[in-house]
Design an enzyme around this catalytic site. Structure first.
Site, short mmCIF file in Angstrom:
data_model
loop_
_atom_site.label_atom_id
_atom_site.label_comp_id
_atom_site.label_asym_id
_atom_site.label_seq_id
_atom_site.Cartn_x
_atom_site.Cartn_y
_atom_site.Cartn_z
N ASP A 80 -42.21 -116.52 -53.61
CA ASP A 80 -42.11 -117.73 -54.44
C ASP A 80 -43.31 -118.67 -54.30
OD1 ASP A 80 -41.69 -118.55 -51.85
OD2 ASP A 80 -39.82 -119.63 -52.24
N GLU A 81 -44.47 -118.16 -53.89
CA GLU A 81 -45.65 -119.00 -53.77
C GLU A 81 -46.86 -118.29 -54.36
OE1 GLU A 81 -46.40 -120.21 -49.77
OE2 GLU A 81 -44.81 -121.71 -49.77
#
Length: 334
Positions: A80-81
């Site tokens: 998620d980055e």
């Protein structure tokens, strides 16, 4: 929570509301319920005898694909980055930036800006995230509407304002199309953007001006900075007593080089001055797959063999869904 039901399962991820109530990762669900009686515990799906993160990976992929479709360059670093280069998009906004702010998503003018206050006091990110930041609205009034805004420093600041506008629009688009909220950091390099992204959450964004770097870094632990690995941190502490970025700047390159070597001394001083020049790679997909699990120390080779088979089965399943072909297999154990 994990699938293990003992004492409510182990918490592996939590909301900001739960954090504020004192809940932390690795806490058992039963203990979390005592700290936060209204908490909702959701058990992650299970596959290959452990947590199945497929839906989370797919959600991340959808976000990064949408960012790429909007014209941003994405370098995915985890589920998620990602680092996102919006230089081209921001440059296109420069000619009409002031008027564009009027029709921008409402949260863009509340973008936190590190470096507006020349009397910025020292402190780690939590402090910098409150007393030491202004808002983009204040920033625009200082830079865009003041004479002399064409100077180099002001021009850099205006580019960051354009980047903040683009970031807000991208976050708005993702929320509208996918339903996800995001936090973002905007800066002239990846290292500063990474630091900024952690300063205001959830669903907020922070811009770091170059003139805000000295105050931000004054008491910044080296362990919080990408590019300052454990080996170099250990040498800096052992030989110089340095544990914070600001402390390194009290030493000359020559004195650091006596213990670290010239190349490493230069690297330390660049990093501690907020300087980094590694570019964002165009890589919206992860470059490796991993299957892992933590469990208690064992000398049972049968158990070890069992888990190797489980890990292998998971990796094979993920590879079969890919168009890419892996080149290396690495096994790590502690």
């Amino acid at each position: 929570v994990q699938y293990n039901k003992w004492q409510g399962g182990g918490i592996i991820a939590l909301s900001y509301e739960a954090k504020a109530a004192g809940v932390s990762r690795n806490m058992r669900g039963a203990e979390a319920q005592k700290k936060c009686p209204g908490i909702k515990l959701v058990t992650v799906p299970v596959a290959h005898e452990k947590a199945d993160l497929t839906q989370y990976r797919e959600a991340g992929t959808a976000v990064f694909e949408l960012l790429s479709e909007q014209g941003a360059t994405c370098e995915r670093t985890s589920i998620d980055e990602a680092y996102v280069d919006v230089t081209t998009l921001a440059t296109a906004e420069l000619a009409t930036l002031a008027s564009a702010m009027v029709t921008a998503p409402t949260d863009v003018l509340t973008t936190h800006v590190v470096g507006l206050d020349p009397a910025m006091t020292s402190g780690w990110l939590e402090a910098a995230g409150s007393a030491n930041t202004g808002t983009l609205q204040q920033f625009l009034s200082e830079v865009l509407q003041e004479p002399g805004a064409g100077e180099a420093a002001a021009a850099d600041d205006v580019m960051l304002a354009a980047g903040a506008l683009v970031a807000a629009r991208l976050r708005h688009t993702i929320k509208a199309k996918l339903g996800y909220t995001l936090s973002a950091g905007i800066a002239h390099n990846k290292m500063l953007a990474k630091l900024a992204s952690a300063m205001h959450k959830p669903n907020l964004q922070t811009t770091v001006l170059q003139r805000g770097v000295p105050g931000l870094f004054r008491e910044l632990p080296l362990s919080k900075i990408n590019g300052m690995g454990p080996k170099i941190r250990k040498r800096l502490e052992e030989h110089f007593g340095i544990t914070e970025a600001g402390a390194a700047l009290a030493f000359s390159e020559q004195s650091l080089a006596a213990r670290l070597g010239t190349a490493e001394a230069k690297h330390v001083l660049r990093i501690c001055n907020g300087i980094a020049d590694d570019r964002v790679a165009d890589r919206p997909e992860t470059t490796n797959f991993m299957s892992a699990k933590s469990f208690s120390t064992t000398s049972d080779l049968g158990r070890v063999d069992h888990w190797i088979q489980v890990f292998a089965a998971e990796l094979v399943g993920r590879i079969q869904m890919e168009t890419r072909t892996p080149k290396n297999l690495v096994m790590v154990w502690k």
